[in-house]
Motif scaffolding. Structure first.
Motif, PDB file in Angstrom:
ATOM      1  N   GLY A   1       0.783  -1.231   0.000  1.00  0.00           N
ATOM      2  CA  GLY A   1       0.000   0.000   0.000  1.00  0.00           C
ATOM      3  C   GLY A   1       0.814   1.280   0.000  1.00  0.00           C
ATOM      4  O   GLY A   1       0.253   2.375   0.061  1.00  0.00           O
ATOM      5  N   LYS A   2       2.144   1.185  -0.081  1.00  0.00           N
ATOM      6  CA  LYS A   2       3.004   2.370   0.031  1.00  0.00           C
ATOM      7  C   LYS A   2       3.697   2.744  -1.282  1.00  0.00           C
ATOM      8  O   LYS A   2       4.518   3.657  -1.308  1.00  0.00           O
ATOM      9  CB  LYS A   2       4.082   2.151   1.103  1.00  0.00           C
ATOM     10  N   LEU A   3       3.375   2.058  -2.372  1.00  0.00           N
ATOM     11  CA  LEU A   3       4.077   2.268  -3.647  1.00  0.00           C
ATOM     12  C   LEU A   3       4.069   3.738  -4.065  1.00  0.00           C
ATOM     13  O   LEU A   3       5.118   4.322  -4.339  1.00  0.00           O
ATOM     14  CB  LEU A   3       3.457   1.402  -4.750  1.00  0.00           C
ATOM     15  N   HIS A   4       2.906   4.359  -4.122  1.00  0.00           N
ATOM     16  CA  HIS A   4       2.815   5.736  -4.608  1.00  0.00           C
ATOM     17  C   HIS A   4       3.471   6.726  -3.646  1.00  0.00           C
ATOM     18  O   HIS A   4       4.075   7.705  -4.085  1.00  0.00           O
ATOM     19  CB  HIS A   4       1.351   6.112  -4.868  1.00  0.00           C
ATOM     20  N   ILE A   5       3.383   6.453  -2.359  1.00  0.00           N
ATOM     21  CA  ILE A   5       4.032   7.306  -1.355  1.00  0.00           C
ATOM     22  C   ILE A   5       5.546   7.239  -1.526  1.00  0.00           C
ATOM     23  O   ILE A   5       6.232   8.261  -1.520  1.00  0.00           O
ATOM     24  CB  ILE A   5       3.618   6.883   0.073  1.00  0.00           C
TER      25      ILE A   5
ATOM     26  N   GLN B   1      24.927  11.257   4.999  1.00  0.00           N
ATOM     27  CA  GLN B   1      23.864  11.756   4.130  1.00  0.00           C
ATOM     28  C   GLN B   1      23.012  10.596   3.623  1.00  0.00           C
ATOM     29  O   GLN B   1      21.790  10.693   3.572  1.00  0.00           O
ATOM     30  CB  GLN B   1      24.469  12.544   2.964  1.00  0.00           C
ATOM     31  N   LEU B   2      23.660   9.487   3.271  1.00  0.00           N
ATOM     32  CA  LEU B   2      22.934   8.292   2.843  1.00  0.00           C
ATOM     33  C   LEU B   2      21.995   7.819   3.947  1.00  0.00           C
ATOM     34  O   LEU B   2      20.823   7.534   3.695  1.00  0.00           O
ATOM     35  CB  LEU B   2      23.908   7.180   2.455  1.00  0.00           C
ATOM     36  N   ASP B   3      22.505   7.760   5.166  1.00  0.00           N
ATOM     37  CA  ASP B   3      21.673   7.333   6.299  1.00  0.00           C
ATOM     38  C   ASP B   3      20.442   8.215   6.450  1.00  0.00           C
ATOM     39  O   ASP B   3      19.334   7.725   6.671  1.00  0.00           O
ATOM     40  CB  ASP B   3      22.480   7.340   7.597  1.00  0.00           C
ATOM     41  N   GLY B   4      20.610   9.509   6.317  1.00  0.00           N
ATOM     42  CA  GLY B   4      19.494  10.439   6.445  1.00  0.00           C
ATOM     43  C   GLY B   4      18.426  10.215   5.383  1.00  0.00           C
ATOM     44  O   GLY B   4      17.224  10.268   5.661  1.00  0.00           O
ATOM     45  N   ILE B   5      18.878   9.936   4.173  1.00  0.00           N
ATOM     46  CA  ILE B   5      17.928   9.685   3.076  1.00  0.00           C
ATOM     47  C   ILE B   5      17.191   8.372   3.304  1.00  0.00           C
ATOM     48  O   ILE B   5      15.963   8.299   3.164  1.00  0.00           O
ATOM     49  CB  ILE B   5      18.667   9.699   1.721  1.00  0.00           C
ATOM     50  N   LEU B   6      17.928   7.334   3.656  1.00  0.00           N
ATOM     51  CA  LEU B   6      17.286   6.038   3.886  1.00  0.00           C
ATOM     52  C   LEU B   6      16.323   6.095   5.072  1.00  0.00           C
ATOM     53  O   LEU B   6      15.285   5.429   5.060  1.00  0.00           O
ATOM     54  CB  LEU B   6      18.337   4.953   4.086  1.00  0.00           C
ATOM     55  N   ASP B   7      16.642   6.903   6.069  1.00  0.00           N
ATOM     56  CA  ASP B   7      15.739   7.067   7.221  1.00  0.00           C
ATOM     57  C   ASP B   7      14.387   7.640   6.800  1.00  0.00           C
ATOM     58  O   ASP B   7      13.375   7.349   7.433  1.00  0.00           O
ATOM     59  CB  ASP B   7      16.376   7.967   8.288  1.00  0.00           C
TER      60      ASP B   7
ATOM     61  N   ASP C   1      10.473   3.521   6.904  1.00  0.00           N
ATOM     62  CA  ASP C   1       9.195   3.106   7.479  1.00  0.00           C
ATOM     63  C   ASP C   1       8.141   2.834   6.401  1.00  0.00           C
ATOM     64  O   ASP C   1       7.030   2.423   6.715  1.00  0.00           O
ATOM     65  CB  ASP C   1       8.680   4.144   8.483  1.00  0.00           C
ATOM     66  N   LYS C   2       8.529   3.041   5.126  1.00  0.00           N
ATOM     67  CA  LYS C   2       7.600   2.834   4.019  1.00  0.00           C
ATOM     68  C   LYS C   2       8.083   1.776   3.023  1.00  0.00           C
ATOM     69  O   LYS C   2       7.360   1.388   2.119  1.00  0.00           O
ATOM     70  CB  LYS C   2       7.375   4.152   3.282  1.00  0.00           C
TER      71      LYS C   2
END
Length: 147
Positions: free
Chosen positions: A75-79, A113-119, A123-124
């Motif tokens: 259910g999270k594809l579009h998000i 910076q990578l960690d921040g983006i992945l964070d 959860d999605k």
């Protein structure tokens, strides 16, 4: 399909998109108006979508690249897709078949910076990341010859 002259024009432009129309015409053996008309038709047909700059990300501080496989949770594809589109460090992203839905290329200044983006995604979606060591084949044109 491209004829030999169109292929040559595209190859020359791929080497140097800033070439003058006069120089392009000389290299392919046409008059400037004929070369201009060929170029216009290639653009109208969508063969040439634009002229661009080939930027070296490392030269502006993005010395790290990562490839991220992303599998959105149910259910999270579009998000997830919208998130990817909004994160400027994603320089490319493909929607693919298989276990993952997206494969993206990130240009980064640091692992932090990578960690921040992945964070922002974690959860999605599930992610799997690989750090790029080198790029033996850079983005290039597909073969222009006859199929």
């Amino acid at each position: 399909m491209l004829d030999d002259l169109d292929r040559r024009i595209v190859e020359i432009l791929a080497e140097d998109a800033r070439i003058s129309l006069k120089a392009l015409a000389q290299r392919v053996g046409l008059s400037s108006p004929s070369a201009s008309e060929r170029l216009k038709r290639l653009e109208e047909r969508g063969v040439i979508r634009g002229f661009t700059v080939d930027l070296d990300p490392a030269a502006i501080g993005y010395g790290l690249q990562a490839i991220v496989r992303i599998r959105p949770l149910p259910g999270k594809l579009h998000i997830v897709q919208k998130l990817i589109e909004e994160i400027p460090e994603f320089s490319e992203c493909d929607k693919v078949t298989g276990d993952d839905c997206f494969i993206g290329r990130l240009h980064l200044r640091s692992i932090d910076q990578l960690d921040g983006i992945l964070d922002r995604i974690i959860d999605k979606a599930e992610t799997n990341t690989a750090i790029v060591k080198s790029q033996p084949v850079r983005r290039r044109l597909p073969p222009l010859g006859p199929a």
